[in-house]
Design an enzyme around this catalytic site. Structure first.
Site, short mmCIF file in Angstrom:
data_model
loop_
_atom_site.label_atom_id
_atom_site.label_comp_id
_atom_site.label_asym_id
_atom_site.label_seq_id
_atom_site.Cartn_x
_atom_site.Cartn_y
_atom_site.Cartn_z
N SER A 118 -5.84 3.42 4.31
CA SER A 118 -5.38 2.55 3.24
C SER A 118 -6.52 1.83 2.53
CB SER A 118 -4.39 1.50 3.79
OG SER A 118 -3.53 1.03 2.79
N LYS A 127 0.15 3.64 -2.78
CA LYS A 127 -0.97 4.59 -2.74
C LYS A 127 -0.47 6.03 -2.70
CE LYS A 127 -4.62 1.72 -0.65
NZ LYS A 127 -4.08 0.41 -0.34
N SER A 142 0.79 -1.23 0.00
CA SER A 142 0.00 0.00 0.00
C SER A 142 0.82 1.28 0.00
CB SER A 142 -0.96 0.02 1.19
OG SER A 142 -2.03 -0.87 0.96
#
Length: 305
Positions: free
Chosen positions: A138, A87, A84
């Site tokens: 997230s 991101k 993640s």
């Protein structure tokens, strides 16, 4: 947006799957640029500097945010899945290319992955709301919904990869907007590139504002619900500016974040490690690397971002 296949849906639930090899890239070495090749065989730091702290991440880097000087590193060009932390690249791409007052309608295909903020199909969300859900908790559903602003999954991935090349993160390639990975996907970055991406993102005032938020409000079925930032460094480390965590079976634990002390700003990126009982945690390692970096006299370095 194309529909996620059964294989993707199963692979998305990384917490339910055994470990697997994503592609032969994990642990491979990219060609070092300015950074001494010795950092790819073990930790490296300026001569006569203090001993480097230990921790679970097998690949990491700490650098000066403003000068771009790399203060110390270990395997900074090793290719690993980002989980993640990618991101941050999605958020940077959205902030640069999508109007912040734009409204995006979620579809059922956006909701099929775990680690969610609570996006509902058919509901409209502002880009700002989705960025909160993306960076604080997230939300993979927030990532997929933001992809709709580019025209869907494939278009968002293409935009993210183009942005990585544009800013100099040339060893980065994402295969999904959220950082979820599955067998056969080309998905990799390096500690060096993660630091570049986060430094670039933090230069955007909106990103800097969101990543430092302890909490935000996100629309729910019965009004707005409070969501909380998963970056524990914000509460653990004085001067923390924000960061992004990540985990998949292929990536193991990942983290990128920054802190400021006495007007000096450092970025730390950490990849491919797991906490083990009785040993330093990821948060311990991040704090120790930042402390080490802040104690190093300005101007001492082993390379440049």
């Amino acid at each position: 947006m194309r529909s996620l296949s059964f294989q993707r849906l199963c692979a998305a639930a990384a917490c339910l799957l055994p470990s697997f090899a994503l592609l032969p890239w994990s642990g491979a070495q990219a060609s070092p640029s300015a950074l001494a090749a010795s950092c790819d065989s073990g930790p490296c730091s300026p001569a006569q500097s203090a001993e480097l702290p230990d921790g679970p991440a097998e690949a990491w880097l700490v650098a000066d945010m403003d000068s771009g000087e790399i203060l110390a590193a270990k395997n900074p060009y090793a290719f690993h899945a980002p989980a993640s932390t990618i991101k941050t690249l999605l958020a940077l791409t959205v902030i640069d290319e999508v109007p912040l007052d734009a409204v995006v309608t979620a579809t059922k295909d956006d909701l099929a992955e775990c680690s969610c903020v609570g996006v509902k199909p058919g509901r409209e969300y502002t880009v700002r709301q989705l960025l909160d859900g993306l960076l604080l908790v997230s939300g993979n559903d927030a990532a997929n919904t933001l992809a709709e602003a580019f025209g869907g999954f494939d278009a968002a991935v293409a935009k993210m990869n183009a942005k990585a090349q544009e800013i100099g993160a040339t060893d980065t390639h994402t295969g999904s907007p959220s950082g979820l990975d599955w067998p056969g996907m080309e998905m990799h970055t390096t500690p060096h590139d993660l630091a570049i991406i986060f430094r670039e993102a933090l230069a955007r005032p909106l990103f800097a504002e969101i990543t430092a938020e302890p909490s935000a409000m996100f629309p729910g079925d019965s009004g707005e619900n409070e969501i909380h930032n998963q970056d524990e460094l914000l509460s653990l480390y004085p001067g923390a500016l924000g960061g992004k965590t990540g985990f998949t079976n292929a990536a193991k634990k990942t983290f990128v974040g920054a802190a400021e002390r006495d007007g000096r700003r450092l970025v730390v990126s950490m990849m491919y490690g797991l906490n083990t009982p009785g040993n330093p945690t990821y948060w311990d390692q991040a704090q120790s690397l930042l402390d080490w970096g802040f104690s190093l006299p300005e101007g001492e370095s082993v390379g440049q971002l």
